[in-house]
Each structure stands twice: as C-alpha cells, then as structure tokens.
Design a protein around this motif. Structure first.
Motif, PDB file in Angstrom:
ATOM      1  N   PHE A 231       0.809  -1.219   0.000  1.00 19.99           N
ATOM      2  CA  PHE A 231       0.000   0.000   0.000  1.00 19.99           C
ATOM      3  C   PHE A 231       0.846   1.275   0.000  1.00 19.99           C
ATOM      4  CE2 PHE A 231      -2.824  -3.250   1.789  1.00 19.99           C
ATOM      5  CZ  PHE A 231      -3.929  -3.085   0.977  1.00 19.99           C
ATOM      6  N   ASP A 232       2.144   1.137  -0.241  1.00 18.08           N
ATOM      7  CA  ASP A 232       3.013   2.306  -0.384  1.00 18.08           C
ATOM      8  C   ASP A 232       2.481   3.175  -1.524  1.00 18.08           C
ATOM      9  OD1 ASP A 232       5.015   4.109  -1.040  1.00 18.08           O
ATOM     10  OD2 ASP A 232       6.649   2.670  -0.812  1.00 18.08           O
ATOM     11  N   PRO A 233       2.175   4.448  -1.281  1.00 18.21           N
ATOM     12  CA  PRO A 233       1.612   5.290  -2.342  1.00 18.21           C
ATOM     13  C   PRO A 233       2.509   5.427  -3.565  1.00 18.21           C
ATOM     14  CG  PRO A 233       2.199   6.601  -0.396  1.00 18.21           C
ATOM     15  CD  PRO A 233       2.275   5.168   0.000  1.00 18.21           C
ATOM     16  N   GLU A 234       3.802   5.128  -3.408  1.00 19.06           N
ATOM     17  CA  GLU A 234       4.702   5.196  -4.553  1.00 19.06           C
ATOM     18  C   GLU A 234       4.743   3.887  -5.347  1.00 19.06           C
ATOM     19  OE1 GLU A 234       8.514   6.482  -3.250  1.00 19.06           O
ATOM     20  OE2 GLU A 234       7.798   8.423  -2.501  1.00 19.06           O
ATOM     21  N   PHE A 235       4.126   2.848  -4.786  1.00 21.38           N
ATOM     22  CA  PHE A 235       4.092   1.548  -5.464  1.00 21.38           C
ATOM     23  C   PHE A 235       2.783   1.433  -6.247  1.00 21.38           C
ATOM     24  CE2 PHE A 235       3.582  -3.315  -4.876  1.00 21.38           C
ATOM     25  CZ  PHE A 235       4.095  -3.553  -6.141  1.00 21.38           C
ATOM     26  N   VAL A 236       2.796   1.890  -7.469  1.00 26.13           N
ATOM     27  CA  VAL A 236       1.617   1.866  -8.345  1.00 26.13           C
ATOM     28  C   VAL A 236       2.059   1.326  -9.699  1.00 26.13           C
ATOM     29  CG1 VAL A 236      -0.183   3.221  -9.469  1.00 26.13           C
ATOM     30  CG2 VAL A 236       0.570   3.831  -7.151  1.00 26.13           C
ATOM     31  N   LEU A 237       1.363   0.333 -10.195  1.00 26.62           N
ATOM     32  CA  LEU A 237       1.674  -0.207 -11.518  1.00 26.62           C
ATOM     33  C   LEU A 237       1.147   0.747 -12.583  1.00 26.62           C
ATOM     34  CD1 LEU A 237       0.807  -3.989 -11.047  1.00 26.62           C
ATOM     35  CD2 LEU A 237       2.935  -2.787 -10.526  1.00 26.62           C
ATOM     36  N   SER A 238       1.941   0.975 -13.592  1.00 24.59           N
ATOM     37  CA  SER A 238       1.529   1.856 -14.684  1.00 24.59           C
ATOM     38  C   SER A 238       0.473   1.176 -15.550  1.00 24.59           C
ATOM     39  CB  SER A 238       2.735   2.218 -15.547  1.00 24.59           C
ATOM     40  OG  SER A 238       3.176   1.080 -16.264  1.00 24.59           O
ATOM     41  N   ASP A 239      -0.205   1.970 -16.381  1.00 23.29           N
ATOM     42  CA  ASP A 239      -1.185   1.394 -17.308  1.00 23.29           C
ATOM     43  C   ASP A 239      -0.512   0.363 -18.210  1.00 23.29           C
ATOM     44  OD1 ASP A 239      -3.102   3.006 -16.211  1.00 23.29           O
ATOM     45  OD2 ASP A 239      -3.085   4.485 -17.839  1.00 23.29           O
ATOM     46  N   ALA A 240       0.705   0.668 -18.656  1.00 25.10           N
ATOM     47  CA  ALA A 240       1.411  -0.274 -19.530  1.00 25.10           C
ATOM     48  C   ALA A 240       1.726  -1.574 -18.792  1.00 25.10           C
ATOM     49  CB  ALA A 240       2.698   0.362 -20.051  1.00 25.10           C
ATOM     50  N   GLU A 241       2.108  -1.481 -17.507  1.00 25.98           N
ATOM     51  CA  GLU A 241       2.387  -2.686 -16.724  1.00 25.98           C
ATOM     52  C   GLU A 241       1.111  -3.492 -16.496  1.00 25.98           C
ATOM     53  OE1 GLU A 241       6.291  -1.181 -14.172  1.00 25.98           O
ATOM     54  OE2 GLU A 241       4.280  -0.666 -13.464  1.00 25.98           O
ATOM     55  N   MET A 242       0.011  -2.820 -16.226  1.00 24.26           N
ATOM     56  CA  MET A 242      -1.269  -3.517 -16.060  1.00 24.26           C
ATOM     57  C   MET A 242      -1.649  -4.255 -17.348  1.00 24.26           C
ATOM     58  SD  MET A 242      -2.438  -3.093 -12.911  1.00 24.26           S
ATOM     59  CE  MET A 242      -4.226  -3.332 -12.996  1.00 24.26           C
ATOM     60  N   ARG A 243      -1.442  -3.605 -18.491  1.00 25.42           N
ATOM     61  CA  ARG A 243      -1.773  -4.255 -19.770  1.00 25.42           C
ATOM     62  C   ARG A 243      -0.865  -5.452 -20.036  1.00 25.42           C
ATOM     63  NH1 ARG A 243      -2.421   1.170 -21.477  1.00 25.42           N
ATOM     64  NH2 ARG A 243      -0.312   1.188 -22.350  1.00 25.42           N
ATOM     65  N   SER A 244       0.396  -5.350 -19.642  1.00 20.09           N
ATOM     66  CA  SER A 244       1.307  -6.469 -19.887  1.00 20.09           C
ATOM     67  C   SER A 244       0.915  -7.681 -19.046  1.00 20.09           C
ATOM     68  CB  SER A 244       2.753  -6.048 -19.616  1.00 20.09           C
ATOM     69  OG  SER A 244       2.966  -5.798 -18.237  1.00 20.09           O
ATOM     70  N   ILE A 245       0.434  -7.441 -17.835  1.00 19.04           N
ATOM     71  CA  ILE A 245      -0.045  -8.555 -17.009  1.00 19.04           C
ATOM     72  C   ILE A 245      -1.358  -9.102 -17.568  1.00 19.04           C
ATOM     73  CG2 ILE A 245      -0.837  -9.223 -14.702  1.00 19.04           C
ATOM     74  CD1 ILE A 245       1.126  -7.171 -13.551  1.00 19.04           C
ATOM     75  N   ARG A 247      -2.139  -9.553 -20.506  1.00 20.22           N
ATOM     76  CA  ARG A 247      -1.854 -10.455 -21.622  1.00 20.22           C
ATOM     77  C   ARG A 247      -1.372 -11.838 -21.163  1.00 20.22           C
ATOM     78  NH1 ARG A 247      -0.120  -5.386 -23.975  1.00 20.22           N
ATOM     79  NH2 ARG A 247       2.043  -5.685 -23.264  1.00 20.22           N
ATOM     80  N   LEU A 248      -1.208 -12.037 -19.864  1.00 18.86           N
ATOM     81  CA  LEU A 248      -0.724 -13.331 -19.354  1.00 18.86           C
ATOM     82  C   LEU A 248      -1.842 -14.355 -19.158  1.00 18.86           C
ATOM     83  CD1 LEU A 248       1.849 -12.113 -16.664  1.00 18.86           C
ATOM     84  CD2 LEU A 248       2.268 -12.711 -19.058  1.00 18.86           C
ATOM     85  N   ASP A 249      -3.086 -13.949 -19.360  1.00 12.43           N
ATOM     86  CA  ASP A 249      -4.217 -14.860 -19.157  1.00 12.43           C
ATOM     87  C   ASP A 249      -4.113 -16.047 -20.113  1.00 12.43           C
ATOM     88  OD1 ASP A 249      -6.612 -16.036 -18.500  1.00 12.43           O
ATOM     89  OD2 ASP A 249      -7.863 -14.301 -18.979  1.00 12.43           O
ATOM     90  N   ARG A 250      -4.128 -17.267 -19.545  1.00  9.69           N
ATOM     91  CA  ARG A 250      -4.099 -18.459 -20.396  1.00  9.69           C
ATOM     92  C   ARG A 250      -5.085 -19.527 -19.906  1.00  9.69           C
ATOM     93  NH1 ARG A 250       0.742 -18.511 -17.351  1.00  9.69           N
ATOM     94  NH2 ARG A 250       1.248 -20.473 -16.277  1.00  9.69           N
ATOM     95  N   GLY A 251      -6.044 -19.110 -19.114  1.00  8.47           N
ATOM     96  CA  GLY A 251      -7.081 -20.041 -18.669  1.00  8.47           C
ATOM     97  C   GLY A 251      -6.579 -21.134 -17.745  1.00  8.47           C
ATOM     98  N   LEU A 252      -5.539 -20.847 -16.987  1.00  5.43           N
ATOM     99  CA  LEU A 252      -4.928 -21.856 -16.113  1.00  5.43           C
ATOM    100  C   LEU A 252      -5.685 -21.966 -14.790  1.00  5.43           C
ATOM    101  CD1 LEU A 252      -2.511 -23.755 -15.356  1.00  5.43           C
ATOM    102  CD2 LEU A 252      -1.456 -21.709 -14.341  1.00  5.43           C
ATOM    103  N   ARG A 253      -6.292 -23.114 -14.555  1.00  9.21           N
ATOM    104  CA  ARG A 253      -6.928 -23.369 -13.262  1.00  9.21           C
ATOM    105  C   ARG A 253      -5.985 -24.177 -12.380  1.00  9.21           C
ATOM    106  NH1 ARG A 253     -12.090 -21.999 -12.433  1.00  9.21           N
ATOM    107  NH2 ARG A 253     -13.396 -21.577 -14.259  1.00  9.21           N
ATOM    108  N   THR A 254      -5.842 -23.749 -11.128  1.00  3.57           N
ATOM    109  CA  THR A 254      -5.110 -24.560 -10.157  1.00  3.57           C
ATOM    110  C   THR A 254      -6.066 -25.389  -9.300  1.00  3.57           C
ATOM    111  OG1 THR A 254      -5.109 -22.873  -8.408  1.00  3.57           O
ATOM    112  CG2 THR A 254      -3.343 -22.761 -10.050  1.00  3.57           C
ATOM    113  N   GLY A 255      -7.363 -25.082  -9.396  1.00  2.00           N
ATOM    114  CA  GLY A 255      -8.380 -25.789  -8.622  1.00  2.00           C
ATOM    115  C   GLY A 255      -9.430 -26.389  -9.553  1.00  2.00           C
ATOM    116  N   PRO A 256     -10.511 -26.946  -8.959  1.00  6.15           N
ATOM    117  CA  PRO A 256     -11.542 -27.606  -9.761  1.00  6.15           C
ATOM    118  C   PRO A 256     -12.332 -26.628 -10.639  1.00  6.15           C
ATOM    119  CG  PRO A 256     -11.665 -28.254  -7.446  1.00  6.15           C
ATOM    120  CD  PRO A 256     -10.748 -27.073  -7.511  1.00  6.15           C
ATOM    121  N   ASP A 257     -13.010 -27.193 -11.634  1.00 11.64           N
ATOM    122  CA  ASP A 257     -13.917 -26.444 -12.495  1.00 11.64           C
ATOM    123  C   ASP A 257     -15.278 -26.372 -11.805  1.00 11.64           C
ATOM    124  OD1 ASP A 257     -15.743 -25.561 -14.407  1.00 11.64           O
ATOM    125  OD2 ASP A 257     -14.752 -26.616 -16.044  1.00 11.64           O
TER     126      ASP A 257
END
Length: 262
Positions: A231-245, A247-257
């Motif tokens: 919660f450090d006010p200086e620790f904020v992800l940029s819009d570009a960093e949010m977009r890069s994360i 793009r990591l979606d690959r439908g990976l489930r670690t638990g049941p459907d």
C-alpha cells in the motif's frame, strides 16, 4: 470489508492460531476460513486472544457442499459459529454451486434467513459461474455481495468480473498467486525489478488496482508481512504494466472447475 485479507486454506488447525496471530500483528483485519478447512477453531482462538475489538475484525467462513439444503445449512452455520466462538460472521459464502446436486437456491434461502436474523452480516457465494449467479439473481431479492473465485494473472475471469460489475458484486480472488505458478513469469519478474518489490507483491498490487478483494495465504511470518506491504503510495503499476499482465491470461486453473465439481 478490507480489500486485502488473510486466507487459511490448507493450514492445519494446530498451526492456524499462530498464523492468524502473526497476520493480525502485521495489520490484517480480515480473515477467511471455511468449514471444510477444519481450522475454524484455530481462527477463533487467535481472534479471541488478540484483544482486537470485534467491530475492527472481518471474519468470513463458508458452507461446505455436503451441508447444502435449507435445514442442513442452518445446522452447519451453527456449528461454524460455535467453532469460531463468535455470535456472528461478517461474510458467509456458499463454497461451491455443485450444480448437479441442484441445492444452491434452497441453500441461499437459508442464508437469507441467517441475514435476517443478524447472525450473518453479509452474504455471498464462491466459485459461482455466470449461469449459477443469474439463477440466484432471478430467484431472490438478496444479491450476493461477493463472489470468491479463482483469479490470478493466468486466469483472469473477465466474463465473471463484468457480470459482477453490472450487479455491484465484489470480486474476491482465491489462489491470487496461482499457488506460485505465475511468480516466475518474466513479465512479472521485470515489473518487480523495476519497483524493487517481490513478484508476489506485484501480483497482489495488480489485484488491488483491478479492484479485486484478495486473500493471500502464508504461514511464514516474513511472507505474511511482505504480502500486506503493498500500500506504499509510490508503489503503483503503470497502465502499460497492467496491460502487460493482462496479456498473461491463459485459462490456467489450479483448482476444480465449478461447472463439474459436484
């Protein structure tokens, strides 16, 4: 409800009191347990020993699948409350829809009764897919306040999050770090290096900036403290960093459907 809480999934009951005590000392005020975890008693011991006023704590527990149905839900809730040593919980969730059993609508009616009695302050669900949620919305005036779902950079659940937004349902992420599966990703590692933070802190910060409620679990005091240090006010992800994360979606489930777990 605090946006960042402490989860105790897979923590043995005899280790739970110590883990929750470390979390409370680190500043957590929300604790998430469940009947099936077998550690509600340990959670209750830590809360009672903490000396923290009850109105400063937010306690969540969940109804297990075998106890679904109107009367059995009421009995199971009484058992959970007794183990926790409380007179109410702040959030009570139906743990899974178990659609083939077709009991979650009757179960929700029992939860409505518990809300009306004041023993459940807020009612929600867990692992409900859009069709399950829509059926509840069509059959009850009580809208779930929360849907707790598996959610992390490799499984981002956009359709569900969009439905939640339409109905003002909070999205709560379990397995927010994908049980560690996303922490070695080079995109996340690069962002962590730029900010001087750990990969876990970057993922938790991503959740917070999306608006998710998040409940990381650890029994290691250092990791418990690290996970809330986002919660450090200086620790904020940029819009570009949010977009890069994003793009990591690959439908990976670690638990049941949730559509097939019954």
């Amino acid at each position: 409800m605090p946006q960042l809480g402490f989860g105790v999934f897979q923590v043995p009951d005899d280790e739970t009191a110590a883990a929750v005590t470390h979390a409370l000392e680190a500043g957590y005020r929300s604790v998430d347990t469940a009947a099936i975890y077998g550690n509600e008693t340990g959670v209750g011991r830590a809360l009672a020993a903490s000396g923290i006023p009850r109105d400063e704590l937010f306690v969540t527990t969940k109804l297990w699948n075998a106890d679904q149905g109107y009367d059995s839900t009421l009995r199971a809730f009484d058992d959970s409350l007794a183990k926790l040593g409380l007179d109410h919980v702040d959030l009570y969730l139906i743990h899974w829809p178990t659609p083939a059993r077709d009991l979650y609508v009757d179960t929700w009616k029992a939860v409505e009764t518990l809300v009306a009695d004041g023993r459940v302050r807020t009612a929600g669900v867990s692992n409900f897919q859009p069709a399950h949620l829509q059926r509840l919305l069509d059959s009850s005036d009580l809208v779930p306040a929360v849907n707790q779902i598996e959610l992390h950079p490799a499984l981002q659940q956009r359709e569900l999050r969009e439905l939640h937004a339409v109905h003002s349902i909070a999205t709560e992420a379990w397995s927010p770090l994908a049980q560690g599966a996303v922490l070695a990703d080079p995109v996340i590692a690069a962002i962590a290096a730029r900010h001087g933070k750990s990969a876990a802190q970057v993922v938790l910060r991503w959740h917070l900036q999306l608006g998710n409620v998040v409940i990381p679990k650890s029994v290691t005091p250092g990791r418990i403290r690290e996970n809330i240090d986002v919660f450090d006010p200086e620790f904020v992800l940029s819009d570009a960093e949010m977009r890069s994360i994003e793009r990591l979606d690959r439908g990976l489930r670690t638990g049941p459907d949730p559509d097939t777990l019954n």
